[in-house]
Design an enzyme around this catalytic site. Sequence first.
Site, PDB file in Angstrom:
ATOM      1  N   CYS A 237     -19.116  -4.632 -16.656  1.00  0.00           N
ATOM      2  CA  CYS A 237     -19.126  -4.240 -15.244  1.00  0.00           C
ATOM      3  C   CYS A 237     -20.233  -4.963 -14.480  1.00  0.00           C
ATOM      4  O   CYS A 237     -21.394  -4.970 -14.915  1.00  0.00           O
ATOM      5  CB  CYS A 237     -19.319  -2.731 -15.148  1.00  0.00           C
ATOM      6  SG  CYS A 237     -19.385  -2.154 -13.451  1.00  0.00           S
TER       7      CYS A 237
ATOM      8  N   GLU B 121       0.829  -1.206   0.000  1.00  0.00           N
ATOM      9  CA  GLU B 121       0.000   0.000   0.000  1.00  0.00           C
ATOM     10  C   GLU B 121       0.865   1.258   0.000  1.00  0.00           C
ATOM     11  O   GLU B 121       0.538   2.248  -0.637  1.00  0.00           O
ATOM     12  CB  GLU B 121      -0.958   0.004   1.201  1.00  0.00           C
ATOM     13  CG  GLU B 121      -2.114  -0.971   1.057  1.00  0.00           C
ATOM     14  CD  GLU B 121      -2.997  -0.678  -0.151  1.00  0.00           C
ATOM     15  OE1 GLU B 121      -3.031   0.481  -0.611  1.00  0.00           O
ATOM     16  OE2 GLU B 121      -3.643  -1.609  -0.655  1.00  0.00           O
TER      17      GLU B 121
ATOM     18  N   CYS C  83     -13.654  -0.014 -14.755  1.00  0.00           N
ATOM     19  CA  CYS C  83     -14.137   1.369 -14.616  1.00  0.00           C
ATOM     20  C   CYS C  83     -12.943   2.318 -14.735  1.00  0.00           C
ATOM     21  O   CYS C  83     -12.583   3.035 -13.816  1.00  0.00           O
ATOM     22  CB  CYS C  83     -14.857   1.548 -13.275  1.00  0.00           C
ATOM     23  SG  CYS C  83     -15.816   3.062 -13.206  1.00  0.00           S
TER      24      CYS C  83
ATOM     25  N   TYR D  26      -5.774   6.711   4.789  1.00  0.00           N
ATOM     26  CA  TYR D  26      -5.956   5.719   3.730  1.00  0.00           C
ATOM     27  C   TYR D  26      -5.209   4.414   4.055  1.00  0.00           C
ATOM     28  O   TYR D  26      -5.794   3.325   4.024  1.00  0.00           O
ATOM     29  CB  TYR D  26      -5.481   6.261   2.363  1.00  0.00           C
ATOM     30  CG  TYR D  26      -5.426   5.123   1.384  1.00  0.00           C
ATOM     31  CD1 TYR D  26      -6.598   4.622   0.831  1.00  0.00           C
ATOM     32  CD2 TYR D  26      -4.227   4.460   1.101  1.00  0.00           C
ATOM     33  CE1 TYR D  26      -6.586   3.509   0.010  1.00  0.00           C
ATOM     34  CE2 TYR D  26      -4.200   3.359   0.277  1.00  0.00           C
ATOM     35  CZ  TYR D  26      -5.385   2.881  -0.262  1.00  0.00           C
ATOM     36  OH  TYR D  26      -5.374   1.777  -1.057  1.00  0.00           O
TER      37      TYR D  26
ATOM     38  N   ASP E 279      -9.138   4.874  -2.414  1.00  0.00           N
ATOM     39  CA  ASP E 279      -7.995   5.341  -3.205  1.00  0.00           C
ATOM     40  C   ASP E 279      -8.540   5.918  -4.510  1.00  0.00           C
ATOM     41  O   ASP E 279      -9.761   6.063  -4.675  1.00  0.00           O
ATOM     42  CB  ASP E 279      -6.974   4.208  -3.429  1.00  0.00           C
ATOM     43  CG  ASP E 279      -7.462   3.163  -4.426  1.00  0.00           C
ATOM     44  OD1 ASP E 279      -8.652   3.222  -4.822  1.00  0.00           O
ATOM     45  OD2 ASP E 279      -6.659   2.297  -4.815  1.00  0.00           O
TER      46      ASP E 279
ATOM     47  N   CYS F 252     -18.262  -0.543 -19.436  1.00  0.00           N
ATOM     48  CA  CYS F 252     -19.495  -0.748 -18.681  1.00  0.00           C
ATOM     49  C   CYS F 252     -20.175  -2.069 -19.038  1.00  0.00           C
ATOM     50  O   CYS F 252     -20.850  -2.672 -18.199  1.00  0.00           O
ATOM     51  CB  CYS F 252     -20.457   0.422 -18.895  1.00  0.00           C
ATOM     52  SG  CYS F 252     -19.729   2.010 -18.421  1.00  0.00           S
TER      53      CYS F 252
ATOM     54  N   CYS G 140     -25.727   1.734 -11.799  1.00  0.00           N
ATOM     55  CA  CYS G 140     -24.770   2.840 -11.923  1.00  0.00           C
ATOM     56  C   CYS G 140     -25.448   4.085 -12.487  1.00  0.00           C
ATOM     57  O   CYS G 140     -25.903   4.100 -13.635  1.00  0.00           O
ATOM     58  CB  CYS G 140     -23.610   2.418 -12.820  1.00  0.00           C
ATOM     59  SG  CYS G 140     -22.431   3.760 -13.076  1.00  0.00           S
TER      60      CYS G 140
HETATM   61  S1  SF4 Z   1     -21.209   0.837 -15.108  1.00  0.00           S
HETATM   62 FE1  SF4 Z   1     -20.570   2.520 -13.783  1.00  0.00          FE
HETATM   63  S2  SF4 Z   1     -19.210   1.563 -12.308  1.00  0.00           S
HETATM   64 FE2  SF4 Z   1     -19.408   0.125 -14.006  1.00  0.00          FE
HETATM   65  S3  SF4 Z   1     -17.715   0.600 -15.427  1.00  0.00           S
HETATM   66 FE3  SF4 Z   1     -19.483   1.801 -16.088  1.00  0.00          FE
HETATM   67  S4  SF4 Z   1     -19.211   3.766 -15.069  1.00  0.00           S
HETATM   68 FE4  SF4 Z   1     -17.929   2.304 -13.980  1.00  0.00          FE
END
Ligand code: SF4
Length: 343
Positions: free
Chosen positions: A199, A41, A189, A124, A142, A196, A205
């Site tokens: 994701c 870290e 992301c 952090y 982060d 997306c 989102c």
């Molecule tokens: S859906 Fe939202 S959280 Fe997922 S990659 Fe796209 S912008 Fe990022």
Amino acid sequence: MDAKHSIAADLLRWYDAHRRDLPWRARPGQRADPYRVWLSEVMLQQTTVATVGPRFTSWVARWPDIASLAAADEAEVMAAWAGLGYYARARNLVKAARAVADEHGGRLPDTEAALRTLPGLGDYTAAAVAAIAFGRRAVVVDANVERVVARLFIAAGKPAVRAAAETITPDERAGDFAQAMMDLGATVCTPRNPRCMLCPLTAGCAARREGVQESYPVKPAKKARPQRYGTIFWLERGGEVLLVRRPARGLLGGMRALPTGPWAEDRPGLEDAPVAAGWRMLNIAVSHVFTHFALELALAVADADAHTRPASGEYWPVARIDSAGLPTVFAKAARAIRGELCG
Ligand code: SF4
């Protein structure tokens, strides 16, 4: 299942299948080594995973645990840190290792509050170590996590992002959750062109729904970086070059370096030369960007003779200059000077 639990559950399921295999991470089912978590870290602050990987591996081969780091020679630790930048991190690693050895029986404390009392462990790092190494529920934000959370909730500004991160951090597997957020931010992301379609959180989102992914996180306006100037002095004697130790306090404090005067707003010329000698300026300069200023360095060279006696420093073989542990800016200057003198 409410939104908070759904985000954590979806993300952890994705993590179990797609987690990055990184040298400091425990194998699935094994406990993470707190020393390795802490070290990684610290190294990863301001430095990329690709750069940290091999440096981490050689570091733990040399100092495999807190006891060995606590007993290490600080100058050697600083030299091993060379090129990673932000050298206060290395100095604080040694200080903290000694504090752990002296005051905590050689084991890192396992709560955020106790970790924060160690040198160099800010909010952090304390949260990351408490969560990843000890499974404590801690909110770890982060740059990667900030980006994911800012987009999920269309949250602007660090306090809003932190508050939103707090709401989705689960009580169980908080360390995996933190690492999953980091992995999602690093691989899916991403700052530009987030993927997306891949994701696991796409359904919930807000930025994706509104089509504003790349507008988040909102970045504060950048301040212009001031320009400073300096001169680096290369004094050679029989295949060796003069190196000095920088003052303990201040930028690159305690590091081995080439002699240089103060870095100022005006070009200083030769006035801070370490000795009187036949200095000549090379027709090249070296540039380097620090966090708070940009630096342009003129390069001056001279040959020392038998009567040249610098007030301090050591002569180091030019052929082995790469092993002197010079910070990046001085290593750059050494390369440029050698290229010019040999070319
Ligand atoms: S859906 Fe939202 S959280 Fe997922 S990659 Fe796209 S912008 Fe990022």
